[in-house]
Write a protein that holds these residues in place. Structure first.
Motif, PDB file in Angstrom:
ATOM      1  N   TRP A 156       0.682  -1.219   0.194  1.00 43.04           N
ATOM      2  CA  TRP A 156       0.030  -0.203  -0.036  1.00 43.04           C
ATOM      3  C   TRP A 156       0.832   1.351  -0.213  1.00 43.04           C
ATOM      4  O   TRP A 156       0.609   2.422  -0.815  1.00 43.04           O
ATOM      5  N   THR A 204      -1.299   8.555   7.846  1.00 40.73           N
ATOM      6  CA  THR A 204      -1.603   7.076   8.002  1.00 40.73           C
ATOM      7  C   THR A 204      -2.658   6.640   7.372  1.00 40.73           C
ATOM      8  O   THR A 204      -3.242   7.483   6.457  1.00 40.73           O
ATOM      9  N   GLY A 205      -3.006   5.441   7.396  1.00 39.81           N
ATOM     10  CA  GLY A 205      -4.112   4.891   6.588  1.00 39.81           C
ATOM     11  C   GLY A 205      -4.248   3.365   6.728  1.00 39.81           C
ATOM     12  O   GLY A 205      -3.644   2.499   7.464  1.00 39.81           O
ATOM     13  N   SER A 222     -12.032  -1.219   4.422  1.00 32.91           N
ATOM     14  CA  SER A 222     -12.225  -0.741   5.896  1.00 32.91           C
ATOM     15  C   SER A 222     -13.722  -0.599   6.363  1.00 32.91           C
ATOM     16  O   SER A 222     -13.925   0.248   6.916  1.00 32.91           O
ATOM     17  N   ARG A 269      -4.664   5.438  15.658  1.00 33.24           N
ATOM     18  CA  ARG A 269      -4.276   6.272  14.562  1.00 33.24           C
ATOM     19  C   ARG A 269      -4.497   7.954  14.851  1.00 33.24           C
ATOM     20  O   ARG A 269      -4.184   8.761  13.874  1.00 33.24           O
ATOM     21  N   PHE A 324      -5.529  10.738   7.932  1.00 32.15           N
ATOM     22  CA  PHE A 324      -5.842   9.348   8.119  1.00 32.15           C
ATOM     23  C   PHE A 324      -6.534   9.103   6.343  1.00 32.15           C
ATOM     24  O   PHE A 324      -7.526   9.631   6.071  1.00 32.15           O
ATOM     25  N   VAL A 325      -5.694   8.437   5.703  1.00 34.40           N
ATOM     26  CA  VAL A 325      -6.270   8.304   4.340  1.00 34.40           C
ATOM     27  C   VAL A 325      -7.209   7.112   4.257  1.00 34.40           C
ATOM     28  O   VAL A 325      -6.788   5.966   4.568  1.00 34.40           O
ATOM     29  N   LEU A 326      -8.083   7.266   3.508  1.00 31.40           N
ATOM     30  CA  LEU A 326      -9.212   6.204   3.308  1.00 31.40           C
ATOM     31  C   LEU A 326      -9.464   6.108   1.846  1.00 31.40           C
ATOM     32  O   LEU A 326      -8.986   7.083   0.977  1.00 31.40           O
ATOM     33  N   HIS A 327     -10.263   5.043   1.592  1.00 28.62           N
ATOM     34  CA  HIS A 327     -10.527   4.970   0.057  1.00 28.62           C
ATOM     35  C   HIS A 327     -11.692   4.802  -0.913  1.00 28.62           C
ATOM     36  O   HIS A 327     -12.072   4.270  -1.799  1.00 28.62           O
ATOM     37  N   VAL A 348      -9.428  13.567   7.798  1.00 31.09           N
ATOM     38  CA  VAL A 348      -9.667  12.423   6.960  1.00 31.09           C
ATOM     39  C   VAL A 348      -9.671  12.711   5.445  1.00 31.09           C
ATOM     40  O   VAL A 348     -10.550  13.700   5.036  1.00 31.09           O
ATOM     41  N   TRP A 384      -6.642  13.711  -0.815  1.00 25.36           N
ATOM     42  CA  TRP A 384      -5.547  13.328   0.162  1.00 25.36           C
ATOM     43  C   TRP A 384      -4.365  14.165  -0.052  1.00 25.36           C
ATOM     44  O   TRP A 384      -3.771  14.620   0.943  1.00 25.36           O
TER      45      TRP A 384
END
Length: 417
Positions: free
Chosen positions: A15, A112-113, A118, A129, A135-138, A159, A353
């Motif tokens: 990742w 972080t992520g 998730s 975290r 905080f990286v999400l997808h 986020v 992000w």
């Protein structure tokens, strides 16, 4: 902008390597691995970074080095990064941001992520975290769920949304705004004769459930001798991975007396397997999203339940759920386009992000960025942090020997009664 990235397992390393390649133009990055009991093997490290564009964000070809906590701190002091990407399991994220890499000068932005699916969002993931600035999400769904947790619990930083980096098309084009259900057939190799089963360490948990999967794969191989049925392993037997795997599929097949010419077991980069895939199957794996991105028909097994515990709740409504009987007969599916747009296949214009990171770095350089407030500070979590610090500071062989000695002592004291 200079970025130092640190990963602690094979999935987080993959990742991180891919995410670094999506940094804005002109950025430089150094990718490292922190030494812990789940440190990937050299072969796993190479496989994890091999699929990233340019073999890592800095364009080099050398695999990332494995560093002790002290060596990582020295690397950070030498590099003086604008941002540190902490691509690690929760307790390691907390101890690196909160202690090992704390008080660096100049003060970096901590990013972080999570490396895959998730959903549903968990308080535990946020707590570990909450000491990071970004905080990286997808997916939009993940951002919404974690933002609600952040509002309720407090702590943490911003986020941000990113397309899962390994879903981008390789080569000069990108399919961010295409329907993954259609894709670009011209990119496919001529020969697609492989069915890939992507294993998941945590689920299903029971031995007999895993044996049922192997039996269905064997039935498919017998029914379709034209197909190469491959069990794609996250780690070879004996190698470490993010989560412990009690019943390793290759070992189970051997114990069942399975024939080597029926099922093939292989590790290596997932993208190399998908290049040849005519079908893909999993119980729960982020690799299902890679298969969708490459327009590979697939199947998400629902025989063992569809729930948060099975880590497959996100696939409800996708059109991809099926059974072991479907697998044995080679009945694969394509996803619903509406589900794709809501889950991981949003357009590139929605990603924010990297713009958030640039803004945070600017604030940090000018001294205007207040540190993220970790919810794990304080005496209540001091013992847990000490255990996490041992994981990054003590050599794994010594740590495992200590754990074994501790278990023996407990059994001895229990026997004394």
């Amino acid at each position: 902008m200079k970025v130092l990235a640190v990963a602690d397992s094979d999935s987080y390393l993959k990742w991180a390597a891919c995410l670094l390649a999506d940094l804005p133009a002109g950025c430089t990055a150094e990718l490292t691995v922190i030494r812990t009991p789940i440190t990937p093997s050299p072969a796993q490290i190479h496989a994890a970074v091999a699929g990233a564009p340019g073999h890592g964000a800095s364009g080099g070809t050398a695999d990332p080095a494995v560093l002790s906590a002290r060596a990582l701190r020295r690397t950070a002091e030498r590099l003086r990064p604008d941002a540190v990407l902490v691509a690690c399991t929760g307790p390691v994220v907390d101890i690196l941001a909160g202690e090992v890499l704390a008080n660096l000068s100049p003060r970096p932005v901590f990013v972080t992520g999570l490396p895959g699916i998730s959903v549903p969002a968990t308080e535990k993931a946020w707590l570990f975290r909450s000491g990071c600035d970004l905080f990286v999400l997808h997916s939009g769904r993940e951002v919404e769920e974690f933002s609600e947790i952040a509002r309720r619990l407090g702590g943490g930083g911003q986020v941000g949304l990113a397309r899962l980096p390994f879903l981008h098309t390789r080569g000069p084009g990108r399919e961010d705004d295409r329907s993954p259900a259609h894709g670009r057939g011209g990119d496919r190799p001529l020969s697609r004769d492989r069915v890939v089963f992507a294993t998941q360490a945590k689920v299903p948990r029971r031995r007999e459930e895993r044996e049922r999967i192997l039996t269905a794969l064997a039935a498919l191989a017998e029914h379709r001798p034209d197909l190469d049925v491959v069990v794609k392993l996250r780690a070879l037997d004996g190698e470490r991975q993010t989560h412990n795997e009690r019943y390793h599929y290759q070992r189970l097949w051997q114990e069942l007396g399975g024939r080597e010419d029926v099922l093939r077991f292989a590790a290596g980069p997932m993208h190399e397997h998908l290049d040849r895939a005519a079908g893909f199957v999993t119980v729960s794996s982020t690799a299902a999203l890679e298969a969708i991105a490459r327009s590979v028909p697939l199947l998400v097994l629902s025989d063992f339940g569809v729930s948060a515990e099975m880590i497959n709740l996100v696939f409800e409504g996708s059109g991809l759920l099926g059974t072991l009987d479907d697998l044995a007969m080679g009945r694969f599916r394509t996803p619903q386009e509406e589900w794709c747009r809501a889950n991981y296949f949003h357009g590139s214009a929605d990603d924010d992000w990297s713009s958030r990171l640039v803004t945070l770095v600017g604030q940090a350089r000018s001294g205007r960025l207040a540190p993220a407030r970790s919810l794990l500070d304080g005496p209540r979590y001091a013992a847990a942090r000490r255990r996490a610090r041992l994981r990054v500071e003590v050599p794994p062989t010594v740590l495992r020997a200590g754990y074994r000695a501790k278990r023996r002592m407990r059994r001895y004291l229990k026997a004394l009664g």
